[in-house]
Design a protein around this motif. Structure first.
Motif, PDB file in Angstrom:
ATOM      1  N   LEU A 160       0.827  -1.199   0.000  1.00 20.24           N
ATOM      2  CA  LEU A 160       0.000   0.000   0.000  1.00 20.24           C
ATOM      3  C   LEU A 160       0.867   1.256   0.000  1.00 20.24           C
ATOM      4  O   LEU A 160       2.058   1.208   0.314  1.00 20.24           O
ATOM      5  N   ALA A 161       0.227   2.373  -0.308  1.00 23.75           N
ATOM      6  CA  ALA A 161       0.951   3.646  -0.321  1.00 23.75           C
ATOM      7  C   ALA A 161       1.513   3.990   1.047  1.00 23.75           C
ATOM      8  O   ALA A 161       2.547   4.647   1.158  1.00 23.75           O
ATOM      9  N   ALA A 162       0.840   3.526   2.125  1.00 22.47           N
ATOM     10  CA  ALA A 162       1.303   3.805   3.480  1.00 22.47           C
ATOM     11  C   ALA A 162       2.441   2.885   3.909  1.00 22.47           C
ATOM     12  O   ALA A 162       2.993   3.046   4.991  1.00 22.47           O
ATOM     13  N   GLY A 163       2.785   1.879   3.062  1.00 23.82           N
ATOM     14  CA  GLY A 163       3.920   1.018   3.353  1.00 23.82           C
ATOM     15  C   GLY A 163       3.572  -0.389   3.769  1.00 23.82           C
ATOM     16  O   GLY A 163       4.419  -1.285   3.706  1.00 23.82           O
ATOM     17  N   GLN A 164       2.339  -0.666   4.215  1.00 23.88           N
ATOM     18  CA  GLN A 164       1.963  -2.015   4.628  1.00 23.88           C
ATOM     19  C   GLN A 164       1.799  -2.928   3.414  1.00 23.88           C
ATOM     20  O   GLN A 164       1.418  -2.472   2.327  1.00 23.88           O
ATOM     21  N   THR A 165       2.081  -4.206   3.595  1.00 25.63           N
ATOM     22  CA  THR A 165       1.896  -5.197   2.538  1.00 25.63           C
ATOM     23  C   THR A 165       0.794  -6.161   2.957  1.00 25.63           C
ATOM     24  O   THR A 165       0.797  -6.678   4.077  1.00 25.63           O
ATOM     25  N   ILE A 166      -0.144  -6.400   2.059  1.00 32.34           N
ATOM     26  CA  ILE A 166      -1.262  -7.288   2.344  1.00 32.34           C
ATOM     27  C   ILE A 166      -1.411  -8.304   1.224  1.00 32.34           C
ATOM     28  O   ILE A 166      -0.941  -8.098   0.103  1.00 32.34           O
ATOM     29  N   ASP A 167      -2.060  -9.422   1.537  1.00 31.55           N
ATOM     30  CA  ASP A 167      -2.325 -10.478   0.560  1.00 31.55           C
ATOM     31  C   ASP A 167      -3.770 -10.378   0.080  1.00 31.55           C
ATOM     32  O   ASP A 167      -4.685 -10.112   0.873  1.00 31.55           O
ATOM     33  N   THR A 197      -6.269 -11.630   9.806  1.00 30.48           N
ATOM     34  CA  THR A 197      -5.717 -11.670   8.456  1.00 30.48           C
ATOM     35  C   THR A 197      -5.562 -10.257   7.919  1.00 30.48           C
ATOM     36  O   THR A 197      -6.408  -9.397   8.154  1.00 30.48           O
ATOM     37  N   ASN A 198      -4.468 -10.040   7.175  1.00 28.42           N
ATOM     38  CA  ASN A 198      -4.211  -8.708   6.610  1.00 28.42           C
ATOM     39  C   ASN A 198      -4.374  -7.615   7.662  1.00 28.42           C
ATOM     40  O   ASN A 198      -5.139  -6.664   7.504  1.00 28.42           O
ATOM     41  N   ARG A 199      -3.656  -7.756   8.746  1.00 25.04           N
ATOM     42  CA  ARG A 199      -3.780  -6.800   9.847  1.00 25.04           C
ATOM     43  C   ARG A 199      -3.182  -5.454   9.470  1.00 25.04           C
ATOM     44  O   ARG A 199      -2.068  -5.367   8.951  1.00 25.04           O
ATOM     45  N   LEU A 200      -3.945  -4.409   9.737  1.00 26.20           N
ATOM     46  CA  LEU A 200      -3.499  -3.042   9.518  1.00 26.20           C
ATOM     47  C   LEU A 200      -3.615  -2.287  10.835  1.00 26.20           C
ATOM     48  O   LEU A 200      -4.675  -2.298  11.477  1.00 26.20           O
ATOM     49  N   SER A 201      -2.539  -1.663  11.238  1.00 27.76           N
ATOM     50  CA  SER A 201      -2.542  -0.903  12.484  1.00 27.76           C
ATOM     51  C   SER A 201      -2.784   0.562  12.187  1.00 27.76           C
ATOM     52  O   SER A 201      -2.296   1.105  11.196  1.00 27.76           O
ATOM     53  N   GLU A 217     -13.555   5.662  11.789  1.00 31.53           N
ATOM     54  CA  GLU A 217     -12.681   6.261  10.782  1.00 31.53           C
ATOM     55  C   GLU A 217     -11.259   6.122  11.309  1.00 31.53           C
ATOM     56  O   GLU A 217     -10.958   6.589  12.415  1.00 31.53           O
ATOM     57  N   ILE A 218     -10.400   5.458  10.529  1.00 34.20           N
ATOM     58  CA  ILE A 218      -9.082   5.060  11.038  1.00 34.20           C
ATOM     59  C   ILE A 218      -7.977   5.588  10.133  1.00 34.20           C
ATOM     60  O   ILE A 218      -8.012   5.387   8.910  1.00 34.20           O
ATOM     61  N   ASP A 219      -7.001   6.231  10.741  1.00 26.28           N
ATOM     62  CA  ASP A 219      -5.808   6.674  10.029  1.00 26.28           C
ATOM     63  C   ASP A 219      -4.791   5.543  10.091  1.00 26.28           C
ATOM     64  O   ASP A 219      -4.373   5.125  11.165  1.00 26.28           O
ATOM     65  N   ILE A 220      -4.395   5.009   8.923  1.00 26.68           N
ATOM     66  CA  ILE A 220      -3.432   3.899   8.900  1.00 26.68           C
ATOM     67  C   ILE A 220      -2.076   4.345   8.368  1.00 26.68           C
ATOM     68  O   ILE A 220      -1.288   3.541   7.887  1.00 26.68           O
ATOM     69  N   GLY A 221      -1.850   5.636   8.435  1.00 29.55           N
ATOM     70  CA  GLY A 221      -0.529   6.107   8.015  1.00 29.55           C
ATOM     71  C   GLY A 221      -0.597   7.282   7.081  1.00 29.55           C
ATOM     72  O   GLY A 221      -0.952   7.130   5.905  1.00 29.55           O
ATOM     73  N   GLY A 222      -0.272   8.454   7.591  1.00 27.66           N
ATOM     74  CA  GLY A 222      -0.214   9.629   6.730  1.00 27.66           C
ATOM     75  C   GLY A 222      -1.564  10.007   6.175  1.00 27.66           C
ATOM     76  O   GLY A 222      -2.512  10.246   6.902  1.00 27.66           O
ATOM     77  N   GLU A 223      -1.672   9.997   4.833  1.00 32.19           N
ATOM     78  CA  GLU A 223      -2.883  10.468   4.162  1.00 32.19           C
ATOM     79  C   GLU A 223      -3.888   9.341   3.914  1.00 32.19           C
ATOM     80  O   GLU A 223      -4.939   9.578   3.343  1.00 32.19           O
ATOM     81  N   THR A 224      -3.565   8.112   4.322  1.00 33.85           N
ATOM     82  CA  THR A 224      -4.447   6.966   4.068  1.00 33.85           C
ATOM     83  C   THR A 224      -5.356   6.734   5.259  1.00 33.85           C
ATOM     84  O   THR A 224      -4.887   6.613   6.392  1.00 33.85           O
TER      85      THR A 224
END
Length: 263
Positions: A160-167, A197-201, A217-224
């Motif tokens: 993702l643009a925020a840096g996390q990788t998901i399947d 699965t596909n955990r996003l913090s 509404e969750i901020d997962i990094g910067g503008e995402t």
């Protein structure tokens, strides 16, 4: 009178029978002689519907008929219109900008954008498998996560643009480096300990309490940011608190760079 209908060459008893049957169907028996000023807004909508169906048309066009009603009356009239349509068998075209109305009342949905058809299908097909980015965003809320394919042998991995990788699960192989958009409905996101699965913090920006569920509404990094609509199991997560969400690899839809569903 509210039911100012005119028939030519039709016996009065037959007219009365047709009018009475139409009023019974909208649950307003005995209203033939009432003036519009004697009716509530909801009753006026019912009378308008009875006036339309009394002629037994082959096609019934309803152009945003519930827009002037309050929330409770809208929900009640949805049920009534759907029931009457089933009873009469009249083909009904229901025009609405309310996505919930479209999903709850339709056998088939046509989503249009600037005069062009974007997708035709059952409510389940259009909601679960949107054909374009417009359909995904218009028909119900959707999380649109931009990313790049980083691995394509077996499972598809997307960074993702925020840096996390998901399947994710893809209907066909995707070349590494391909730009895609992941569409995930808020209801597909699990929150907290169930997010396996596909955990996003992230961190909660806002919380909306809905009774049995809450919208985060969750901020997962910067503008995402993403939205999760999850059942309340224990404590509600408040604004500013950390949170983890997740979704199944098969619980999303992939769009290509042009905004078309990958199939």
């Amino acid at each position: 009178v509210a039911f100012g209908l005119k028939y030519r060459n039709v016996p009065k008893p037959e007219i009365a029978r047709k009018v009475g049957r139409a009023l019974d169907m909208v649950r307003l028996p005995g209203s033939e002689k009432k003036l519009p000023s004697q009716l509530s807004g909801g009753q006026q909508q019912r009378i308008a519907l009875a006036r339309a169906i009394v002629f037994q048309p082959q096609v019934l066009l309803l152009d945003e008929p519930l827009s002037a009603l309050d929330a409770n009356m809208r929900e009640e009239m949805r049920v009534e219109i759907k029931k009457i349509q089933k009873e009469t068998g009249i083909t009904a075209i229901f025009v609405t900008h309310d996505q919930e109305e479209a999903l709850s009342m339709s056998d088939r949905i046509v989503v249009m954008n600037a005069g062009s058809v974007e997708q035709i299908g059952t409510p389940e097909e259009v909601y679960e498998m949107p054909a374009t980015a417009f359909v995904a965003d218009f028909l119900g809320k959707a999380n649109m996560l931009a990313g790049t394919v980083s691995k394509s042998d077996g499972a598809i991995a997307i960074t993702l643009a925020a840096g996390q990788t998901i399947d994710v699960t893809s209907p066909r192989p995707l070349a590494p480096g391909s730009k895609v958009t992941i569409v995930v409905r808020p209801q597909k996101l699990s929150v907290g300990a169930t997010a396996s699965t596909n955990r996003l913090s992230g961190r909660v920006v806002s919380t909306s309490y809905l009774g049995g569920s809450a919208i985060y509404e969750i901020d997962i990094g910067g503008e995402t940011s993403i939205r999760a609509n999850a059942p309340i199991n224990g404590r509600i997560v408040r604004e500013g608190e950390p949170i983890e969400v997740g979704f199944d690899p098969a619980g999303c839809v992939l769009l290509d760079e042009s905004g078309q569903r990958i199939s």
